[in-house]
Structure formats: structure tokens, C-alpha cells
Design an enzyme around this catalytic site. Sequence first.
Site, mmCIF file in Angstrom:
data_model
loop_
_atom_site.group_PDB
_atom_site.id
_atom_site.type_symbol
_atom_site.label_atom_id
_atom_site.label_comp_id
_atom_site.label_asym_id
_atom_site.label_seq_id
_atom_site.Cartn_x
_atom_site.Cartn_y
_atom_site.Cartn_z
ATOM 1 N N HIS A 1 -8.796 -2.261 4.293
ATOM 2 C CA HIS A 1 -9.857 -1.335 3.864
ATOM 3 C C HIS A 1 -10.451 -1.831 2.553
ATOM 4 O O HIS A 1 -9.913 -2.723 1.910
ATOM 5 C CB HIS A 1 -9.269 0.052 3.548
ATOM 6 C CG HIS A 1 -8.508 0.714 4.625
ATOM 7 N ND1 HIS A 1 -9.035 1.730 5.393
ATOM 8 C CD2 HIS A 1 -7.232 0.559 5.056
ATOM 9 C CE1 HIS A 1 -8.124 2.168 6.243
ATOM 10 N NE2 HIS A 1 -7.014 1.483 6.066
ATOM 11 N N GLU B 1 -5.630 -1.295 0.913
ATOM 12 C CA GLU B 1 -6.961 -1.161 0.336
ATOM 13 C C GLU B 1 -7.216 -2.322 -0.611
ATOM 14 O O GLU B 1 -6.376 -2.642 -1.459
ATOM 15 C CB GLU B 1 -7.077 0.136 -0.477
ATOM 16 C CG GLU B 1 -6.863 1.403 0.308
ATOM 17 C CD GLU B 1 -8.116 1.912 1.012
ATOM 18 O OE1 GLU B 1 -9.189 1.264 0.871
ATOM 19 O OE2 GLU B 1 -8.013 2.951 1.697
ATOM 20 N N HIS C 1 -10.677 -1.668 8.986
ATOM 21 C CA HIS C 1 -10.872 -0.256 9.320
ATOM 22 C C HIS C 1 -12.045 -0.111 10.294
ATOM 23 O O HIS C 1 -12.028 0.710 11.205
ATOM 24 C CB HIS C 1 -11.116 0.536 8.035
ATOM 25 C CG HIS C 1 -10.905 2.010 8.177
ATOM 26 N ND1 HIS C 1 -11.193 2.888 7.151
ATOM 27 C CD2 HIS C 1 -10.440 2.772 9.201
ATOM 28 C CE1 HIS C 1 -10.923 4.119 7.560
ATOM 29 N NE2 HIS C 1 -10.463 4.087 8.788
ATOM 30 N N ASP D 1 -15.682 -0.500 6.398
ATOM 31 C CA ASP D 1 -14.886 -1.356 5.513
ATOM 32 C C ASP D 1 -13.899 -2.222 6.307
ATOM 33 O O ASP D 1 -13.519 -1.834 7.413
ATOM 34 C CB ASP D 1 -14.153 -0.493 4.461
ATOM 35 C CG ASP D 1 -13.194 0.523 5.062
ATOM 36 O OD1 ASP D 1 -13.561 1.181 6.051
ATOM 37 O OD2 ASP D 1 -12.069 0.644 4.557
#
Length: 194
Positions: free
Chosen positions: A38, A120, A159, A169
Site C-alpha cells: 500500500h 504501507e 492494494h 495504491d
Amino acid sequence: MATAQPRPTGLLSNARFVASPNHNARPAGAVVSLLVIHNISLPPGQFGTGCVEQFFCNQLDWQAHPYFKSIEGLEVSAHCLIERSGALIQFVSLHQRAWHAGRSSFEGLENCNDFSIGIELEGTDDQPYSDAQYESLVQVTLQLQQNFLQLTNARIVGHCDIAPGRKTDPGPAFDWVRFRTQLLDAQSVIGELR
Ligand SMILES: [Zn+2]
């Protein structure tokens, strides 16, 4: 490289751990077998603010920026965040279910949070990620693959791939060819060492 056992705590040794309350148990029998990449930055496009960490810990001041109104009250997390410097923060044990993917499916299996690890990258869809982030992501991926044997290279996705039409993303800025090349290089070094 298939011999490492999962650490009982599910914590990565090289991460700074910041506990997020936004997690729960994986369903019984769930096997970690997907890595989801992400991006996030808060406010969007601003880096190093500490706001992502606060957001994942339900400590973000919703009044601090107009954008935060649009995410007010959301309870989300990811297992890890890789900052622009490459530094790794872990929020949820790898054995627990972090709340990163939302409505999603991979190869017909829904609710990817059940069986995935979410990472992330601090960033946006259209700003190049840093060299340090690619390097850190490769190293984390290697660690994860040593601990979760079903986490093969073919099961590393964005994602956007598991929630198409809803999520974009890590975006076009993420260079998949670069990442996969660096990962293969790192894997071949490990292979030569063994
Ligand atoms: Zn995402």
C-alpha cells in the site's frame, strides 16, 4: 531458505514496534499467503509528520488538518510502515489480522485481511518512492518469506490488485519491475550462501 520458524511473537526484529489496537485474530486455519503493498501519507503528500502512526493508533487529531475530516473515526492499521528513510515501524503482530485491505479478493478468495500481511510505504501514487524504501521492502519481504512459506513471489500484490476500482495504491509510482528484480537478486544471494 525454507527452514526459519515464525517468531512466536510475530514481531520483526528490525522494526520499531508501536502497538495498534486495530487488529484481531485471523480466522482459525488461515494461512498467511499474501503480501499486500500500500501507500499512505498524512496529510496526503506530506512525509515525516508522524500522523500515520497516530492514525493507526487512533490518536490522530481530526481537527489538525482539513483532510482528516474525510477519514475521521476510521479504525485501520497495517502490519508495517516503511518510512521514506527506509525505517520500519510495525503496528500489528504478523500472526494477527491487521485492518488494511478492506473489501478485497485474491484469486476468488475474499477478505484478504484474513490471510495477508499489509505493508504501507510512506508515499503517494505519483511520487517516486525512495531507494531506501525499495531496499527495506526487499529485506522485509525476504524475512516474511522465510517465516511464511506460502508467501511466494507470485503472491505479492498491490492494494489496487485486490480492490480494483476502489483502491489505486501503491500507484504508478511504484516500480514493480525494480522491486521484483531487487527481490530476485536478494533471493539469489541467499541461495548462493546456503
Ligand atoms: Zn491501501
